[in-house]
Design a protein around this motif. Sequence first.
Motif, short mmCIF file in Angstrom:
data_model
loop_
_atom_site.label_atom_id
_atom_site.label_comp_id
_atom_site.label_asym_id
_atom_site.label_seq_id
_atom_site.Cartn_x
_atom_site.Cartn_y
_atom_site.Cartn_z
N ALA A 213 18.83 1.45 -15.89
CA ALA A 213 19.62 0.87 -15.01
C ALA A 213 20.36 1.75 -14.09
O ALA A 213 21.05 1.54 -13.26
N GLY A 214 19.78 3.06 -14.34
CA GLY A 214 20.43 4.18 -13.18
C GLY A 214 19.93 3.86 -11.94
O GLY A 214 19.09 3.16 -11.58
N ASP A 215 20.73 4.69 -10.70
CA ASP A 215 20.29 4.33 -9.48
C ASP A 215 19.11 5.28 -9.31
O ASP A 215 19.18 6.43 -9.55
N TRP A 216 18.13 5.18 -8.26
CA TRP A 216 17.27 5.76 -7.87
C TRP A 216 17.50 6.24 -6.43
O TRP A 216 17.90 5.53 -5.73
N THR A 217 16.86 7.66 -6.17
CA THR A 217 16.95 7.86 -4.88
C THR A 217 15.54 8.27 -4.44
O THR A 217 14.82 8.95 -5.32
N GLU A 218 15.40 7.57 -3.27
CA GLU A 218 13.91 7.80 -2.59
C GLU A 218 13.74 9.41 -2.21
O GLU A 218 14.64 9.72 -1.23
N ILE A 219 12.77 9.90 -2.36
CA ILE A 219 12.49 11.09 -1.74
C ILE A 219 11.60 11.24 -0.87
O ILE A 219 11.83 11.70 0.39
N TYR A 220 10.15 10.62 -0.83
CA TYR A 220 9.35 10.38 0.15
C TYR A 220 8.42 9.23 -0.01
O TYR A 220 8.43 8.83 -1.40
N LYS A 221 7.79 8.89 0.95
CA LYS A 221 6.66 7.68 0.74
C LYS A 221 5.39 8.13 1.23
O LYS A 221 5.46 8.96 2.08
N PHE A 222 4.52 7.58 0.58
CA PHE A 222 3.06 7.89 0.97
C PHE A 222 2.16 6.72 0.88
O PHE A 222 2.48 5.90 -0.18
N THR A 223 1.03 6.72 1.31
CA THR A 223 -0.20 5.99 1.22
C THR A 223 -1.32 7.02 0.38
O THR A 223 -1.18 8.05 0.38
N LEU A 224 -2.42 6.31 -0.25
CA LEU A 224 -3.46 7.04 -0.74
C LEU A 224 -4.43 7.12 0.26
O LEU A 224 -5.66 7.66 -0.30
N GLU A 225 -4.39 7.21 1.41
CA GLU A 225 -5.26 7.19 2.27
C GLU A 225 -5.58 8.58 2.76
O GLU A 225 -4.77 9.74 2.92
N PRO A 226 -6.95 9.21 2.48
CA PRO A 226 -7.36 10.52 2.56
C PRO A 226 -7.00 11.06 3.79
O PRO A 226 -7.23 10.52 5.01
N ARG A 227 -6.41 12.41 4.08
CA ARG A 227 -6.15 13.29 5.07
C ARG A 227 -7.01 14.47 5.04
O ARG A 227 -7.10 14.89 4.00
N GLU B 95 0.67 -1.05 0.30
CA GLU B 95 0.09 -0.07 0.15
C GLU B 95 1.03 1.16 0.09
O GLU B 95 0.36 2.41 -0.04
N MET B 96 2.06 0.98 0.08
CA MET B 96 3.13 2.33 0.27
C MET B 96 3.36 2.65 -1.25
O MET B 96 3.62 1.69 -1.96
N HIS B 97 3.60 3.89 -1.53
CA HIS B 97 4.18 4.46 -2.89
C HIS B 97 5.43 5.37 -2.40
O HIS B 97 5.36 6.10 -1.27
N PHE B 98 6.27 5.31 -3.30
CA PHE B 98 7.67 5.85 -3.01
C PHE B 98 7.92 6.76 -4.47
O PHE B 98 7.98 6.00 -5.58
N MET B 99 8.03 8.04 -3.92
CA MET B 99 8.25 8.94 -5.07
C MET B 99 9.93 9.16 -5.22
O MET B 99 10.39 9.37 -4.12
N GLU B 100 10.46 8.64 -6.41
CA GLU B 100 11.98 8.51 -6.52
C GLU B 100 12.30 9.38 -7.83
O GLU B 100 11.59 9.72 -8.61
N TRP B 101 13.84 9.89 -7.54
CA TRP B 101 14.28 10.40 -8.77
C TRP B 101 15.62 10.10 -9.15
O TRP B 101 16.20 9.34 -8.21
N GLN B 102 15.89 10.16 -10.46
CA GLN B 102 17.39 9.78 -10.92
C GLN B 102 18.09 11.20 -10.94
O GLN B 102 17.75 12.20 -11.63
N LYS B 103 19.45 11.08 -10.21
CA LYS B 103 20.24 12.28 -10.46
C LYS B 103 20.72 12.25 -11.65
O LYS B 103 20.90 11.20 -12.68
N GLU B 104 21.36 13.47 -12.47
CA GLU B 104 21.54 13.66 -13.76
C GLU B 104 22.54 12.74 -14.23
O GLU B 104 22.50 12.06 -15.27
N GLU B 105 23.36 12.35 -13.42
CA GLU B 105 24.78 11.38 -13.94
C GLU B 105 24.10 9.99 -13.84
O GLU B 105 25.02 8.91 -14.19
N ASN B 106 23.04 9.65 -13.34
CA ASN B 106 22.41 8.14 -13.09
C ASN B 106 21.36 7.93 -14.09
O ASN B 106 20.38 7.05 -14.03
N ARG B 107 20.98 8.77 -15.09
CA ARG B 107 19.59 8.64 -15.95
C ARG B 107 19.90 7.44 -16.68
O ARG B 107 20.74 7.04 -17.22
N GLY B 108 18.63 6.76 -16.68
CA GLY B 108 18.44 5.48 -17.51
C GLY B 108 17.84 4.54 -16.82
O GLY B 108 17.78 4.38 -15.75
#
Length: 288
Positions: free
Chosen positions: A176-190, A161-174
């Motif tokens: 097979a590149g490394d992903w960096t987790e930014i934040y996690k969240f569920t879709l439960e209304p708040r 049920e958890m979602h992870f918003m991630e991005w790739q830094k410029e030098e790791n695009r593609g």
Amino acid sequence: MTSVDMDVEKYLRRIGFGGSAAEPSLELLRSVHSCHLLSVPFEDLTVHSGGRVQLSLPELFHKIVNQRRGGFCFENNSLFSWLLMELGFQVTVLSGQVKNSLTGLYGPPHDHVIMMVHLEGRRWLCDVGFGVPGFRVPLSLDTGGLQEQGHRVYRIRKSTEMHFMEWQKEENRGEAGDWTEIYKFTLEPRRLEDFTEMCQYHQSSPSSIFFCKSLCTVLKPYGRLTYIGRKLTTTRFPSEATGGVLETSTRDLTDEEIPHVLAEEFGIVLPSPLIPKDETITPLPVLY
């Protein structure tokens, strides 16, 4: 504070939106999201100039629209969610937990406020209150694939049920590149009221960046401008002018220069003197 007229047209003028807002559409959603980021700074200067942030929509409207200030996530995203609802979008407020890039720890529940928009059978993640490395236009919640925005690549990875918003830094695009987790969240209304305690925490805890550092950052067409403590950093995104690389330059500021830089570069004039701050953040002892 006296009564505040929360006028949608005034908000749209504040963010420089000049298009049609007659009906909800993906084009409108993307446009107001981008306009907000290019016009409203992500900043915590109230905390460092003798004030306290309160999650009252009229107060937030007065600060961000009438006084042409910015705010941190609880302010920018709370007010932006109001705008989207006024424009006719179906908005669900969500709770995010930001991952500390130095410690690897996630913040507590209700650490970050974000939004999900349902539009024409699709779901979109909106966030105009993150700073770096936030996304310029909403991300699709209906795919785990790559989502490119200019020189950056994002994805939303789902695990149960958890979602992870991630991005790739410029030098790791593609792929097979490394992903960096930014934040996690569920879709439960708040509800916006659910974030009151964490809003106060971020103004008083030595484990919060907003307590430890006076900061202000805004997206620019060419990149990003960031003030922290007694430094101003200019980031230029990869382009022909930069030779295809990310360029960053930083200059030191005197205490006397800071108010002028805030006014000239960010359009911010504070009602009380700012106390510049750039202290080390104390890591939270609990892994969430």
